[in-house]
Write a protein that holds these residues in place. Structure first.
Motif, PDB file in Angstrom:
ATOM      1  N   ALA B 112     107.817   0.005  10.219  1.00 24.59           N
ATOM      2  CA  ALA B 112     107.859   1.012   9.199  1.00 24.59           C
ATOM      3  C   ALA B 112     107.249   2.196   9.922  1.00 24.59           C
ATOM      4  N   GLN B 113     106.113   2.055  10.659  1.00 22.85           N
ATOM      5  CA  GLN B 113     105.602   3.142  11.421  1.00 22.85           C
ATOM      6  C   GLN B 113     106.458   3.713  12.294  1.00 22.85           C
ATOM      7  N   VAL B 114     107.207   2.971  12.719  1.00 25.19           N
ATOM      8  CA  VAL B 114     108.229   3.734  13.821  1.00 25.19           C
ATOM      9  C   VAL B 114     109.241   4.359  13.058  1.00 25.19           C
ATOM     10  N   ALA B 115     109.873   3.777  12.251  1.00 25.13           N
ATOM     11  CA  ALA B 115     110.936   4.533  11.598  1.00 25.13           C
ATOM     12  C   ALA B 115     110.526   5.814  10.934  1.00 25.13           C
ATOM     13  N   LEU B 116     109.319   5.635  10.381  1.00 24.87           N
ATOM     14  CA  LEU B 116     108.661   6.714   9.499  1.00 24.87           C
ATOM     15  C   LEU B 116     108.331   7.965  10.380  1.00 24.87           C
ATOM     16  N   THR B 117     107.813   7.799  11.565  1.00 24.16           N
ATOM     17  CA  THR B 117     107.371   8.647  12.582  1.00 24.16           C
ATOM     18  C   THR B 117     108.659   9.413  13.074  1.00 24.16           C
ATOM     19  N   ALA B 135     119.506  -0.870  14.770  1.00 24.74           N
ATOM     20  CA  ALA B 135     119.314  -1.506  13.750  1.00 24.74           C
ATOM     21  C   ALA B 135     120.470  -1.004  12.749  1.00 24.74           C
ATOM     22  N   SER B 136     120.572  -1.531  11.510  1.00 24.84           N
ATOM     23  CA  SER B 136     121.733  -1.028  10.663  1.00 24.84           C
ATOM     24  C   SER B 136     121.199   0.077   9.775  1.00 24.84           C
ATOM     25  N   GLU B 137     121.992   0.933   9.475  1.00 25.34           N
ATOM     26  CA  GLU B 137     121.531   2.018   8.684  1.00 25.34           C
ATOM     27  C   GLU B 137     120.728   1.623   7.308  1.00 25.34           C
ATOM     28  N   SER B 138     121.300   0.464   6.724  1.00 28.34           N
ATOM     29  CA  SER B 138     120.859   0.371   5.556  1.00 28.34           C
ATOM     30  C   SER B 138     119.475  -0.372   5.654  1.00 28.34           C
ATOM     31  N   ALA B 139     119.094  -1.126   6.711  1.00 27.24           N
ATOM     32  CA  ALA B 139     117.951  -1.588   7.200  1.00 27.24           C
ATOM     33  C   ALA B 139     116.663  -0.471   7.149  1.00 27.24           C
ATOM     34  N   VAL B 140     117.321   0.535   8.185  1.00 26.13           N
ATOM     35  CA  VAL B 140     116.426   1.483   8.306  1.00 26.13           C
ATOM     36  C   VAL B 140     116.068   2.307   7.057  1.00 26.13           C
ATOM     37  N   ALA B 141     117.081   2.176   6.107  1.00 24.65           N
ATOM     38  CA  ALA B 141     116.659   3.066   5.113  1.00 24.65           C
ATOM     39  C   ALA B 141     115.826   2.387   4.045  1.00 24.65           C
ATOM     40  N   GLN B 142     115.962   1.142   4.122  1.00 24.23           N
ATOM     41  CA  GLN B 142     115.140   0.382   3.142  1.00 24.23           C
ATOM     42  C   GLN B 142     113.462   0.273   3.612  1.00 24.23           C
ATOM     43  N   ARG B 143     113.550   0.449   4.945  1.00 23.91           N
ATOM     44  CA  ARG B 143     112.449   0.462   5.659  1.00 23.91           C
ATOM     45  C   ARG B 143     111.589   1.648   5.212  1.00 23.91           C
ATOM     46  N   ILE B 144     112.236   2.836   5.296  1.00 24.70           N
ATOM     47  CA  ILE B 144     111.696   4.098   5.041  1.00 24.70           C
ATOM     48  C   ILE B 144     111.462   4.211   3.673  1.00 24.70           C
ATOM     49  N   THR B 145     112.013   3.787   2.785  1.00 23.32           N
ATOM     50  CA  THR B 145     112.016   3.898   1.342  1.00 23.32           C
ATOM     51  C   THR B 145     110.721   2.862   1.025  1.00 23.32           C
ATOM     52  N   ARG B 146     110.663   1.882   1.557  1.00 27.52           N
ATOM     53  CA  ARG B 146     109.434   1.133   1.211  1.00 27.52           C
ATOM     54  C   ARG B 146     108.101   1.710   1.655  1.00 27.52           C
ATOM     55  N   ALA B 147     108.351   2.246   3.060  1.00 24.19           N
ATOM     56  CA  ALA B 147     107.050   2.597   3.356  1.00 24.19           C
ATOM     57  C   ALA B 147     106.622   3.989   2.641  1.00 24.19           C
ATOM     58  N   LYS B 148     107.576   4.853   2.137  1.00 19.97           N
ATOM     59  CA  LYS B 148     106.984   5.861   1.227  1.00 19.97           C
ATOM     60  C   LYS B 148     106.391   5.375  -0.094  1.00 19.97           C
ATOM     61  N   ARG B 149     107.110   4.472  -0.553  1.00 21.07           N
ATOM     62  CA  ARG B 149     106.649   3.882  -1.708  1.00 21.07           C
ATOM     63  C   ARG B 149     105.078   3.353  -1.656  1.00 21.07           C
ATOM     64  N   LYS B 150     104.922   2.607  -0.382  1.00 20.30           N
ATOM     65  CA  LYS B 150     103.593   2.103  -0.139  1.00 20.30           C
ATOM     66  C   LYS B 150     102.604   3.335   0.012  1.00 20.30           C
ATOM     67  N   ILE B 151     103.053   4.201   0.586  1.00 21.29           N
ATOM     68  CA  ILE B 151     102.080   5.387   0.947  1.00 21.29           C
ATOM     69  C   ILE B 151     101.671   5.943  -0.316  1.00 21.29           C
ATOM     70  N   THR B 152     102.485   6.070  -1.448  1.00 20.37           N
ATOM     71  CA  THR B 152     102.003   6.457  -2.676  1.00 20.37           C
ATOM     72  C   THR B 152     101.269   5.529  -3.462  1.00 20.37           C
TER      73      THR B 152
END
Lengths: 116, 410
Positions: B112-117, B135-152
Motif C-alpha cells: 500500500a505504501q508503494v502504490a500510494l506513493t 499487478a491488476s488494475e483492480s488490485a491496485v485500486a483496492q489497495r489504494i482505496t483501503r490505504a486511504k480509508r485507513k489513513i482517515t
C-alpha cells in the motif's frame, strides 16, 4: 482532531510461561512497571486498564439460526488478548509513541473506536 | 525526451505539490487525493492532443477545483472549505514531505505504501501503477482505496515526524523508494527484464527528498546509488543483460558518475559513520571509477562489504561479499564462504549462478553445469535466463562472470 483507540494487550504462550517462572519479587516489580506506565500516561487514558481472566475462562456464544450454543474460548490461539484500555490521543503516532514504552506483554493491537 | 516523458515529468512535478496543498487546505487526505487524481487523468487525456499548457500547475489546479465543485456541491459541509481554496502560488515545500511520510506510514502495508506513493506523490494513475508493478488494475485500486480509508479511520497523521521519530520513519520511506528502484532495475517478473519507469520514479522521488532534506546522509547515499546504477544503463542492456565485466565502459555516463561520486564524497565528509545506502553507493562507485574490469579495486570493495554486513547482516550481502573475496583471495576462498549460505539461499538463483562460476574457475565443470542449471530453474527474470542458457550452451571455461549485482539485495 482527537482519536479514541482501544489498546488490546496480547499475550503469547512464551510470555505467559516466562512470567509464570518469575520469582514473586520479580512479578511484583513487573506489576509496578505496568502501574507506573498507567500513571505516566494517565492524561491520555480514558478508562482504567482492565486485565482479563485467562482465555480458558471465556464463554463464547454462537447464535447459529435458532440454536444457541456456548463453549470455551472463541479462538484457541497462541496469542490471546489479556487486557485492554481506552486512550484518547492526537493521532496514531501519539498512540504508537505511548505503546512503545509499554513494559509488559509483547503484542499490542491499536484499534480506533468507531464514532457512532 | 519525448512528449510522453515530458508530460509524465510535468504531472509528477505538479501532482505532488497540488496534492500536498489540497490536503493541507481540506484536511481530508482522501478527498484531496481524489481531486488531484481526476485532474491528472484529464491531463493525461488532453495534453497529448491539446499540447502542454503554459502553466501546467495552474491548469491542474483549475481542473481539480472545478471537479471538486461538482462533487462537493452535494456535500454541504465542504462548501465552506472550498471557499478557502486559493490557487497555491508557491505551496510550502514541506507539504510534499508531509505527503511522503503519510504515504509511507509504517501502519500501512508495504504494498500500500508503494502504490500510494506512486499515486499521490508521483501522480501516476491506477492504470500506470498497475502496469509498472505488473499487478491488476483492480488490485491496485483496492489497495489504494483501503490505504486511504485507513489513513482517515486509523488517525494516521498528515505531518512530518518529530525529530526523535524522523530517523526511523525516514528509513521506512527510503525502503519504499529502494523497493521501487529494485523492482525497476531488475524486475522479478517474467514479462520484462527492466522497467525504466520505476527507476525514473525512484530517482525522482529520492532527488525530491534530497532537496527537502538536504542534510540527511542516507538520502544522499540512496540518490548517489541510484544515479551510479543509471549511469551504466546504456552499457547494461544491448538489448540483453550485459554483465559488468563485459560492459563497454565508453557507453557509461561519466559525467553522471563524477557527479554522483562527488555527492557521496561531500556526504561522507560531513558525517562520520556511513549508513547502508552510502556503503552500497560506495561499492557502486568503486565499480564505476575502474577504468576496466581488471582495474577494479576489490580489496576496497571487500572492506565496504564488511562494513555493510556489520550494519545489515543479510545472506544476499554475504553472497556479494564472497564474489569480492574470490577476486582478492581466489575462487576457493569465495566458494568456501558461499557454501556456508547454502541453507538460506537454496532457492536464490544468483547463489547457484555464483557457485557455478567459482566451480568453473576451480576446474570442476560438471558441478558448475549442474549449478547453472539449478540457477536457470529458479530465475524468472528473462535477461538472467538468457545469460544462463547461453552459458549452459557454450560451456566454455572463463565465460563472463555474473557481476556483483549490488543494488538489489532482495
Amino acid at each position: 482532531m482527537r482519536v479514541k483507540y482501544v489498546l488490546m494487550f496480547v499475550e503469547t504462550e512464551e510470555f505467559a510461561k516466562d512470567f509464570a517462572a518469575l520469582e514473586p519479587a520479580e512479578k511484583e516489580a513487573a506489576y509496578r512497571r505496568v502501574y507506573q506506565w498507567f500513571e505516566d500516561h494517565a492524561d491520555k487514558i480514558t478508562n482504567r486498564g482492565s486485565k482479563l481472566q485467562g482465555a480458558e475462562t471465556a464463554t463464547t456464544v454462537r447464535l447459529d439460526g435458532s440454536v444457541m450454543t456456548t463453549d470455551g474460548p472463541f479462538i484457541e490461539g497462541k496469542e490471546v488478548v489479556s487486557g485492554f484500555t481506552e486512550i484518547d490521543v492526537e493521532d496514531l503516532d501519539e498512540a504508537l509513541r505511548m505503546v512503545k514504552t509499554w513494559p509488559a506483554c509483547p503484542v499490542i493491537e491499536i484499534r480506533p473506536v468507531a464514532e457512532m | 525526451m519525448d512528449a510522453g516523458d515530458e508530460l509524465a515529468r510535468v504531472v509528477r512535478d505538479h501532482a505532488g505539490r497540488l496534492a500536498g496543498g489540497l490536503v493541507s487546505l481540506l484536511g481530508d487526505f482522501a478527498a484531496a487525493e481524489d481531486l488531484v487524481q481526476d485532474a491528472v487523468e484529464v491531463a493525461l487525456r488532453r495534453w497529448p492532443v491539446e499540447g502542454i499548457p503554459e502553466r501546467p500547475d495552474a491548469w491542474l489546479f483549475t481542473v481539480a477545483k472545478r471537479r471538486g465543485l461538482d462533487v462537493l456541491r452535494r456535500q454541504e459541509n465542504y462548501r465552506a472549505k472550498l471557499a478557502l481554496l486559493q490557487e497555491p502560488e508557491h505551496p510550502p515545500p514541506d507539504d510534499r514531505l508531509r505527503l511522503i511520510f503519510t504515504c509511507c506510514h509504517p501502519a500501512l502495508a508495504r504494498e500500500a505504501q508503494v502504490a500510494l506513493t506512486l499515486r499521490v506523490v508521483c501522480g501516476l494513475t491506477t492504470a500506470q501503477i498497475a502496469a509498472a508493478l505488473l499487478a491488476s488494475e483492480s488490485a491496485v485500486a483496492q489497495r489504494i482505496t483501503r490505504a486511504k480509508r485507513k489513513i482517515t479511520d486509523a488517525g494516521i497523521p498528515y505531518r512530518i515526524p518529530r525529530d526523535d521519530e524522523l530517523p526511523e520513519r525516514l528509513t521506512e520511506v527510503l525502503t519504499v523508494i529502494y523497493l521501487l528502484f529494485n523492482e525497476g532495475y531488475l524486475s522479478s517478473t517474467a514479462e520484462r527484464a527492466h522497467s525504466r519507469d520505476l527507476v525514473d520514479d525512484a530517482e525522482w522521488l529520492t532527488a525530491l527528498l534530497h532537496g527537502l532534506l538536504p542534510n540527511e546522509p542516507e538520502v544522499a547515499g540512496l540518490l548517489a546509488l541510484i544515479r551510479l546504477h543509471r549511469a551504466r544503463t546504456a552499457a547494461r542492456f544491448r538489448p540483453g543483460l550485459v554483465l559488468l565485466a563485459d560492459q563497454d565502459r565508453t557507453l557509461w555516463d561519466h559525467a553522471a558518475i563524477t557527479e554522483a561520486t562527488a555527492l557521496l564524497t561531500r556526504t561522507a565528509r560531513r558525517h562520520r559513520a556511513p549508513g547502508p545506502y552510502q556503503l552500497q553507493a560506495a561499492i557502486a562507485a568503486c565499480h564505476s571509477e575502474a577504468g576496466s574490469w581488471d582495474e577494479t579495486d576489490w580489496p576496497q570493495i571487500l572492506v565496504l562489504y564488511d562494513m555493510l554486513l556489520t550494519l545489515q547482516p543479510s545472506p544476499v550481502t554475504c553472497l556479494h561479499r564472497s564474489i569480492a573475496l574470490s577476486y582478492v583471495r581466489g575462487p576457493a576462498a569465495g566458494l568456501a564462504e558461499l557454501e556456508a549460505l547454502a541453507g538460506e539461499l537454496n532457492t536464490y538463483p544468483l547463489f547457484h549462478a555464483t557457485r557455478a562460476q567459482f566451480l568453473r574457475e576451480l576446474d570442476r565443470p560438471a558441478e558448475a553445469h549442474a549449478a547453472d542449471e539449478r540457477a536457470a530453474e529458479l530465475t524468472t527474470n528473462p535477461a538472467q535466463l538468457d545469460l544462463l542458457h547461453e552459458r549452459l550452451a557454450t560451456q566454455q571455461l572463463g565465460t563472463p562472470q555474473l557481476e556483483t549485482l549490488q543494488g538489489e539485495p532482495r
